[in-house]
Design an enzyme around this catalytic site. Structure first.
Site, PDB file in Angstrom:
ATOM      1  N   CYS A   1     -34.448   5.241  16.256  1.00 18.67           N
ATOM      2  CA  CYS A   1     -33.286   5.722  15.494  1.00 18.67           C
ATOM      3  C   CYS A   1     -33.749   6.765  14.457  1.00 18.67           C
ATOM      4  O   CYS A   1     -34.628   7.587  14.764  1.00 18.67           O
ATOM      5  CB  CYS A   1     -32.617   4.502  14.876  1.00 18.67           C
ATOM      6  SG  CYS A   1     -30.933   4.701  14.276  1.00 18.67           S
ATOM      7  N   SER A   2     -33.208   6.741  13.262  1.00 17.45           N
ATOM      8  CA  SER A   2     -33.550   7.743  12.243  1.00 17.45           C
ATOM      9  C   SER A   2     -34.973   7.604  11.713  1.00 17.45           C
ATOM     10  O   SER A   2     -35.419   8.436  10.909  1.00 17.45           O
ATOM     11  CB  SER A   2     -32.548   7.705  11.091  1.00 17.45           C
ATOM     12  OG  SER A   2     -32.396   6.396  10.599  1.00 17.45           O
TER      13      SER A   2
END
Lengths: 220, 220
Positions: free
Chosen positions: A111-112
């Site tokens: 993800c981020s």
């Protein structure tokens, strides 16, 4: 294949799972469940301080070590989460990644978490993936952004949003210990997904739903 | 559909996530990630004592309350894990479930967490699912065992092994707040799975691999 061969043990490996406030717990726990049970693995949970870390919706995890104390790992796993922009601004995780990445066998994100790898210079000019809502942000940080769910490029493995950490880690188990070990792991965690809807990616979900979700992300 | 309608808030809900030693972290964190961000939800992490709970491979979670202190919840989530048989022998979780289930709107389990529901009498004569390697054990405890990934029967929702908690919780979000909310949640966690192997269930995996894994489970 004889059982001895399937579960034959390799060298021991230290896996460092990075913790920071308002991280997304599932980003970390997907890979943890896949990697943590491998008989070679010692799991470390590393944070800025020894204080428990409160994740996105209240689940609180106890670190086992700190960025100051842990100066190497064979595998590094960096989760994403709502806190990513703050952690990017502080620079503490990126500074630690610059220290440990050169000697790590595998550096990974979900993800981020990819933005923190990028900040550390690890994704410069490399293909990498991230949460679908943050593709522009990751490109701005120097990565060659892919829409794939898992991207392996040399010693760097990135996964897409949140639940993609499971696919990322199973792919990594296959690379480290071979396909038979990874097939076994997938069976043990009964990973035969059956999502109740067909809206798991912006390519599949209705455009109007994607726009709505993107608006919420932009609003923070 | 106007945004107001999609995210229209319902009544607030207390969700109790059960913790016990050697539980499987992903059994809990899949549903936590899906349920915990719903704007109505307050997440509680409930254990026998306030001491941090060490899960299966070292990840340690801090409880927010205890079985003695929490006497009701709208939704109860019971994970499985290597510690299930010990917890079954102690009976503490089942005793608490007998107390909270009658007033809970939804009582749920993932993986071997189903055995604790069964011990509390909640699955007597009910269809329910569990980790594939524990189907016989769950049947012996009185449930009508299904091989489905998610089973909804009245107010009781059970999920299959480990990763099935994500499918279970998305199904539950649809039942509680409607399909639009659940579609949105699935997009946010980018749940568009792409397992690298086809071995996630005993029905798909080679028989020899299933027998090998079953042998390890039987050995404890």
């Amino acid at each position: 294949m004889p059982e001895e061969e399937r579960m034959q043990q390799g060298d021991r490996m230290d896996v460092a799972f990075v913790l920071y406030p308002r991280m997304t717990a599932l980003d970390l726990v997907g890979p943890y469940e896949v990697l943590g049970h491998q008989p070679e693995v010692t799991a470390h949970f590393v944070a800025a301080s020894p204080e428990p870390v409160r994740t996105d919706a209240g689940l609180t995890i106890v670190p086992t070590t700190t960025f100051d104390a842990l100066d190497r790992a064979d595998v590094v796993v960096v989760p994403g989460g709502a806190g990513w922009a703050e952690v990017l601004a502080e620079g503490v995780v990126a500074a630690w990644l610059r220290e440990v990445h050169p000697t790590a066998t595998w550096t990974t994100s979900v993800c981020s978490g990819s933005t923190l790898l990028a900040q550390a210079g690890i994704l410069d000019g490399r293909p990498a993936t991230t949460h679908w809502a943050l593709r522009d942000e990751l490109a701005a940080l120097g990565a060659v952004v892919s829409t794939e769910r898992v991207v392996v490029d040399g010693s760097v493995v990135t996964g897409a949003g949140v639940s993609a950490g499971i696919d990322m880690a199973l792919t990594l188990v296959g690379r480290i210990w071979g396909d038979e070990r990874a097939r076994f792991t997938q069976l043990v965690i009964e990973y035969d997904p059956d999502p109740p809807y067909r809206t798991g990616s912006p390519e599949r979900a209705p455009a109007e739903l994607v726009a709505f979700a993107r608006g919420l992300f932009a609003a923070g």
